[in-house]
Scaffold this active site. Structure first.
Site, PDB file in Angstrom:
ATOM      1  N   SER A   1      34.368  36.492  45.394  1.00 26.19           N
ATOM      2  CA  SER A   1      35.668  36.159  44.793  1.00 26.19           C
ATOM      3  C   SER A   1      36.241  37.387  44.077  1.00 26.19           C
ATOM      4  CB  SER A   1      35.531  34.950  43.862  1.00 26.19           C
ATOM      5  OG  SER A   1      36.788  34.447  43.482  1.00 26.19           O
TER       6      SER A   1
ATOM      7  N   HIS B   1      40.521  29.416  45.575  1.00 26.17           N
ATOM      8  CA  HIS B   1      40.241  29.466  47.008  1.00 26.17           C
ATOM      9  C   HIS B   1      40.643  28.155  47.689  1.00 26.17           C
ATOM     10  CE1 HIS B   1      38.301  33.263  46.310  1.00 26.17           C
ATOM     11  NE2 HIS B   1      37.611  32.704  45.333  1.00 26.17           N
TER      12      HIS B   1
END
Length: 301
Positions: free
Chosen positions: A88, A194
Site C-alpha cells: 500500500s 483499495h
C-alpha cells in the site's frame, strides 16, 4: 542482495521507531523527514495518542518515516536491494529505495496521499477474512454488495488471509454470510482503502504523481496492482495511481521477491514477515535489532 519489503499503514503503534533512533544514521533520517513535513511526526510516533496516530493523515507518514530510517540502516551496513516492493503506502518507500523518488519527493507524495485519502471522509472500513481462498471471498463480496454499498477484495495478503474493503453495511452482510471463515477481524484503519470508495481522491492523486519528478529505477519494483517486477517507469507511475482504488496483490508480490532474493521487512513492523511465512517465503524483520546479525548469516548462506 536482498528483497526489500516496505510495510504500510496498518502497522502503526505508539513507540514505533524507538530502536531506530538509537542508530545515528536512522535518527538523522527521521529528523530529515520531520523537517520535510508540514508538521513533525516523531513526537506522535513516540508518545501517541494511538487514536491520532492511526488516523490516515498521520499513520501513512509515520510508517514511511520508519521505513526510510530502517532503509538508512541497511544502506549504512552495505546491503543492496535486488528487488523492492511496498505494501500500500509502502510502495512509495520502495520507489525511493529503487532510486525513482528522492527523499523530499517521497515525503511530499506520502503527505499528499494521506491528506487526499483522509479528505474523502469516512465511507467504510476494512476487515481481514481468515481461512478462506480468494475465490470464496470474491463470491462473498459479490453477494454482500448492493447499489451504493460496494465491498471488494482490497488486499490479497497471503494464502488464507484476504482483506475486504467497502461500505460498512456491506461489510456487515459479508461477515454474516462468511460462516465458513476461520475468523473475521476489523482493521484499525480510517476508511475503505483499495476500493471504489476512494475514487474521489484519484484525480488529485493522479495529478500529484504525474507531475512528480521520477528517475528510472536502479532495480526492479513490484507494483501492488500487478504483482510483477518491472523497471518501466511509465508503468510504475500509472500503477502508483491505480493502487489507490485497486487491489494489492501481495501474495504474488512476495512470490516474485522470493524468487529473486531473501526478503527483509524494511521498517518497524513484523506484519509483512508474518504474511511472508504464510506464503512460505523467507523474510526477516528490521523491527528486531538482532535482524542485522541474522541478515549477515542469511546473505552468507
Amino acid at each position: 542482495m536482498l528483497g526489500y519489503l516496505f510495510p504500510g499503514q496498518g502497522t502503526v503503534r505508539v513507540g514505533m521507531g524507538a530502536w531506530l533512533r538509537r542508530r545515528p544514521v536512522a535518527r538523522e533520517r527521521l529528523d530529515q523527514v520531520d523537517t520535510l513535513l508540514s508538521r513533525p511526526i516523531s513526537p506522535l510516533c513516540a508518545r501517541g495518542p494511538i487514536d491520532r496516530l492511526v488516523a490516515t493523515e498521520h499513520a501513512q507518514v509515520a510508517v514511511t518515516a520508519c521505513n526510510l530510517a530502517a532503509l538508512a540502516v541497511l544502506e549504512e551496513e552495505g546491503y543492496e536491494a535486488a528487488m523492492v516492493a511496498g505494501h500500500s503506502v509502502g510502495e512509495l518507500s520502495a520507489l525511493h529505495a529503487a532510486g525513482v523518488l528522492d527523499l523530499a519527493e517521497t515525503v511530499r507524495l506520502v503527505e499528499t496521499r494521506s491528506r487526499l485519502m483522509a479528505g474523502v471522509g469516512v465511507t467504510g472500513g476494512m476487515r481481514a477474512v481468515m481461512g478462506l481462498p480468494i475465490e470464496r471471498v470474491e463470491e462473498l463480496a459479490a453477494a454482500a454488495s448492493a447499489p451504493g454499498e460496494p465491498v471488494v477484495v482490497g488486499l490479497e495478503n497471503a494464502p488464507g488471509h484476504v482483506v475486504v474493503s467497502g461500505a460498512l453495511p456491506a461489510l456487515d452482510r459479508l461477515t454474516s454470510l462468511a460462516t465458513d471463515a476461520t475468523k473475521i477481524v476489523p482493521l484499525q484503519v480510517g476508511n475503505a482503502f483499495h476500493s471504489p470508495l476512494m475514487a474521489a481522491a484519484v484525480p488529485d492523486w493522479a495529478e500529484a504523481v504525474r507531475s512528480a519528478p521520477m528517475r528510472e529505477p536502479r532495480v526492479p519494483v513490484v507494483p501492488n496492482v500487478t504483482g510483477e517486477p518491472t523497471t518501466d517507469l511509465a508503468m510504475l507511475r500509472e500503477a502508483l495511481i491505480a493502487q489507490l482504488t485497486g487491489r494489492v496483490l501481495w501474495t504474488r508480490t512476495v512470490t516474485a521477491i522470493e524468487a529473486s532474493a531473501p526478503g527483509v521487512e524494511v521498517g518497524d513492523s513484523k506484519v509483512l514477515t508474518g504474511l511472508s511465512r504464510r506464503a512460505e517465503a523467507r523474510c526477516l524483520s528490521m523491527s528486531d535489532p538482532g535482524t542485522l546479525r541474522r541478515l549477515a548469516r542469511a546473505v552468507a548462506a
